[in-house]
Design a protein around this motif. Sequence first.
Motif, PDB file in Angstrom:
ATOM      1  N   ALA A 130       0.828  -1.213   0.000  1.00 47.08           N
ATOM      2  CA  ALA A 130       0.000   0.000   0.000  1.00 47.08           C
ATOM      3  C   ALA A 130       0.859   1.258   0.000  1.00 47.08           C
ATOM      4  O   ALA A 130       0.501   2.269  -0.621  1.00 47.08           O
ATOM      5  N   ALA A 131       2.002   1.219   0.682  1.00 53.12           N
ATOM      6  CA  ALA A 131       2.916   2.374   0.686  1.00 53.12           C
ATOM      7  C   ALA A 131       3.452   2.636  -0.717  1.00 53.12           C
ATOM      8  O   ALA A 131       3.581   3.797  -1.146  1.00 53.12           O
ATOM      9  N   LYS A 132       3.759   1.553  -1.447  1.00 55.56           N
ATOM     10  CA  LYS A 132       4.197   1.716  -2.834  1.00 55.56           C
ATOM     11  C   LYS A 132       3.051   2.240  -3.695  1.00 55.56           C
ATOM     12  O   LYS A 132       3.278   2.966  -4.676  1.00 55.56           O
ATOM     13  N   GLY A 133       1.822   1.897  -3.333  1.00 59.48           N
ATOM     14  CA  GLY A 133       0.679   2.430  -4.054  1.00 59.48           C
ATOM     15  C   GLY A 133       0.586   3.940  -3.945  1.00 59.48           C
ATOM     16  O   GLY A 133       0.181   4.615  -4.901  1.00 59.48           O
ATOM     17  N   VAL A 134       0.991   4.488  -2.794  1.00 59.45           N
ATOM     18  CA  VAL A 134       1.029   5.947  -2.625  1.00 59.45           C
ATOM     19  C   VAL A 134       2.067   6.554  -3.559  1.00 59.45           C
ATOM     20  O   VAL A 134       1.812   7.573  -4.227  1.00 59.45           O
ATOM     21  N   ASP A 135       3.253   5.936  -3.635  1.00 59.01           N
ATOM     22  CA  ASP A 135       4.297   6.436  -4.541  1.00 59.01           C
ATOM     23  C   ASP A 135       3.850   6.368  -5.993  1.00 59.01           C
ATOM     24  O   ASP A 135       4.159   7.266  -6.797  1.00 59.01           O
ATOM     25  N   ILE A 136       3.120   5.318  -6.335  1.00 65.37           N
ATOM     26  CA  ILE A 136       2.629   5.184  -7.705  1.00 65.37           C
ATOM     27  C   ILE A 136       1.617   6.286  -8.019  1.00 65.37           C
ATOM     28  O   ILE A 136       1.629   6.872  -9.107  1.00 65.37           O
ATOM     29  N   ALA A 137       0.743   6.587  -7.053  1.00 61.98           N
ATOM     30  CA  ALA A 137      -0.235   7.649  -7.270  1.00 61.98           C
ATOM     31  C   ALA A 137       0.443   9.007  -7.409  1.00 61.98           C
ATOM     32  O   ALA A 137       0.024   9.846  -8.227  1.00 61.98           O
ATOM     33  N   ARG A 138       1.488   9.255  -6.650  1.00 57.87           N
ATOM     34  CA  ARG A 138       2.203  10.544  -6.726  1.00 57.87           C
ATOM     35  C   ARG A 138       2.928  10.717  -8.052  1.00 57.87           C
ATOM     36  O   ARG A 138       3.206  11.855  -8.468  1.00 57.87           O
ATOM     37  N   ALA A 139       3.243   9.622  -8.728  1.00 54.74           N
ATOM     38  CA  ALA A 139       3.930   9.723 -10.019  1.00 54.74           C
ATOM     39  C   ALA A 139       3.066  10.438 -11.048  1.00 54.74           C
ATOM     40  O   ALA A 139       3.582  10.991 -12.029  1.00 54.74           O
ATOM     41  N   GLY A 140       1.739  10.469 -10.825  1.00 53.38           N
ATOM     42  CA  GLY A 140       0.868  11.174 -11.756  1.00 53.38           C
ATOM     43  C   GLY A 140       1.070  12.679 -11.752  1.00 53.38           C
ATOM     44  O   GLY A 140       0.606  13.364 -12.667  1.00 53.38           O
ATOM     45  N   LEU A 141       1.747  13.215 -10.742  1.00 57.76           N
ATOM     46  CA  LEU A 141       2.018  14.658 -10.672  1.00 57.76           C
ATOM     47  C   LEU A 141       3.277  15.046 -11.433  1.00 57.76           C
ATOM     48  O   LEU A 141       3.527  16.240 -11.630  1.00 57.76           O
ATOM     49  N   LEU A 142       4.077  14.067 -11.850  1.00 63.61           N
ATOM     50  CA  LEU A 142       5.373  14.346 -12.476  1.00 63.61           C
ATOM     51  C   LEU A 142       5.301  14.220 -13.989  1.00 63.61           C
ATOM     52  O   LEU A 142       4.448  13.499 -14.527  1.00 63.61           O
ATOM     53  N   PRO A 143       6.211  14.921 -14.707  1.00 64.07           N
ATOM     54  CA  PRO A 143       6.226  14.824 -16.180  1.00 64.07           C
ATOM     55  C   PRO A 143       6.627  13.421 -16.639  1.00 64.07           C
ATOM     56  O   PRO A 143       7.246  12.652 -15.905  1.00 64.07           O
ATOM     57  N   VAL A 144       6.255  13.116 -17.862  1.00 63.74           N
ATOM     58  CA  VAL A 144       6.625  11.848 -18.496  1.00 63.74           C
ATOM     59  C   VAL A 144       7.445  12.176 -19.737  1.00 63.74           C
ATOM     60  O   VAL A 144       6.984  12.901 -20.630  1.00 63.74           O
ATOM     61  N   LEU A 145       8.668  11.661 -19.779  1.00 63.91           N
ATOM     62  CA  LEU A 145       9.569  11.891 -20.904  1.00 63.91           C
ATOM     63  C   LEU A 145       9.739  10.586 -21.668  1.00 63.91           C
ATOM     64  O   LEU A 145      10.066   9.550 -21.082  1.00 63.91           O
ATOM     65  N   SER A 146       9.512  10.653 -22.972  1.00 64.86           N
ATOM     66  CA  SER A 146       9.631   9.449 -23.795  1.00 64.86           C
ATOM     67  C   SER A 146      10.395   9.755 -25.076  1.00 64.86           C
ATOM     68  O   SER A 146      10.419  10.900 -25.554  1.00 64.86           O
ATOM     69  N   LEU A 147      11.044   8.746 -25.604  1.00 64.55           N
ATOM     70  CA  LEU A 147      11.787   8.833 -26.863  1.00 64.55           C
ATOM     71  C   LEU A 147      10.995   8.083 -27.917  1.00 64.55           C
ATOM     72  O   LEU A 147      10.616   6.928 -27.716  1.00 64.55           O
ATOM     73  N   ASN A 148      10.729   8.761 -29.061  1.00 61.72           N
ATOM     74  CA  ASN A 148       9.928   8.164 -30.117  1.00 61.72           C
ATOM     75  C   ASN A 148      10.722   8.132 -31.415  1.00 61.72           C
ATOM     76  O   ASN A 148      11.578   8.998 -31.674  1.00 61.72           O
ATOM     77  N   GLY A 149      10.433   7.168 -32.225  1.00 65.39           N
ATOM     78  CA  GLY A 149      11.063   7.063 -33.532  1.00 65.39           C
ATOM     79  C   GLY A 149      10.154   6.334 -34.493  1.00 65.39           C
ATOM     80  O   GLY A 149       9.344   5.500 -34.099  1.00 65.39           O
ATOM     81  N   SER A 150      10.278   6.674 -35.790  1.00 62.20           N
ATOM     82  CA  SER A 150       9.460   5.999 -36.793  1.00 62.20           C
ATOM     83  C   SER A 150      10.169   6.044 -38.137  1.00 62.20           C
ATOM     84  O   SER A 150      11.010   6.913 -38.377  1.00 62.20           O
TER      85      SER A 150
END
Length: 509
Positions: free
Chosen positions: A302-322
């Motif tokens: 459950a404590a890790k569930g809190v950390d997972i929920a807080r990740a929604g407040l942070l940016p997401v950086l991804s690398l894309n290619g095609s």
Amino acid sequence: MGVIKTFNAKWSDHVTYIKPNDNQMKSHFYKLLLAGTLLTSGNIYAQTAIQANRNVSKITLVQAVEIALQNNISVKQSQVQVQNNDLLLRQAKFNRLPSASSNISESFSFGRSLNPFTNSYDSQNINYNNIGVNASVILFNGSLLKNNIIQNDINLKASQLDLQAMKESISLQVVLAYLNILSAEDQLSIAQSQTEITKLQIERTTKLVNAGSLPQSNVLDLKAQLANEETTVVNNQTILDLNKLTLIQLLNDRSITDVQPERVSVPIPNSQSYDASIAQIYDIAQLNQPVVKAADLRILSAAKGVDIARAGLLPVLSLNGSISANQSNAQKSTRVDGTKDNYLGDVVFQGQTIPLVIKQPNYVSGETIGYFDQLNNTQNKVFGLNLNIPIFSKFQNKTRIAQANLQKINAEFEAQKTRLTLRQNIEQAYVNLTNAAKRFDALTVQVQALEESFRAADSKFNAGAIDYVSYSLQKTNLDKAKANQVQAKYDFVFRTKILDYYQNKPLTF
């Protein structure tokens, strides 16, 4: 039915049912169950019972436990849950890998169609084909992937402990059913023995009646008593059959229609205190009981569930290619066939109109370019970074964090509740054990006294010094005391094994 009621009434007080790495689970399980000399042959019991003749007539305690665990539906459900959580953990690890996909499209245009290469309308039928491959990988998402892996690993360990607890719960049920059968057999043996004594008494009394020393009514009274005792034998046999049925149902093997448990040497109860106090038993139990360990792991999850929920407040950086390419029947080869005049219009110069004409190469369309040549010529490669910054999500992230914190608090309460239940069960088991020992000691003294009293009454009855009512009362009291003594003995044994179980001791006899 006294033995069954006594044991089963306390079973729910001391055994917690729930919904653990396999080597640790097996080690703990066999440590709990294999006893004394049974340890050397325990590995072959279940195989022998189930695969040999599919018809068990004699069974040992370890064998019964092995078969029950192999066939129990709740155990199988717990095993499925472990497998499911293992798949979730694997998938959480796979989520760190890049994702890739491909696409192929084909379109047809009829009549006046837009030429995809000249971007002009042509009066021809055009087909257009596009193929591409896309790939992306997450570089940063607030440790969401990492925490997901940790949480699923914790959940897997908790489900493994649930499986271990379920197996121990079923094992204790088998031990209880096994002891109930042994107790019923002893009760039946006592009843049969008393019946034989009454038959001998009838023979002696008949001789005395024939000799004129006693009245005929004494024989009639003894025969009536024999009928009552034979009824008790039938009742005890019924209890024995029901106890065997309970064990057969726990084994859950249709090929097993009758069982004859092997006798085990049970300890003689004594009124001395158990070798550990309630506090000592509880301290050991909360460190070893799988249900407590599982509850603690769910707090971490459950404590890790809190950390997972807080990740929604942070940016997401991804690398894309095609990479993509296309082909169409509208793309044709061209060649220069001389020149041609291109009239641009007229210019008036000094009153004269002069036409403007320029010469340009004359391009002539040839055949459609080959499929793979077109793909090679139209390749398009794209690489880029994508940064998704959450600004406002209608308070969804805030709500998820609050919910995760509540789940953590609830998991902590569940762990406290589990420990409280464990302590209450240990306290109840300890008191019941002490009372069972005292009751057995009192009944032992009572049986010894009643045996002496009955011997005297038997002699007096044969001599005609007392009537049948006094003789019958002495014998009935002795029979009842012996039956109660057997019941108290097995009651004490099972309660001892309950405390041994909480201390992670093997169920030895």
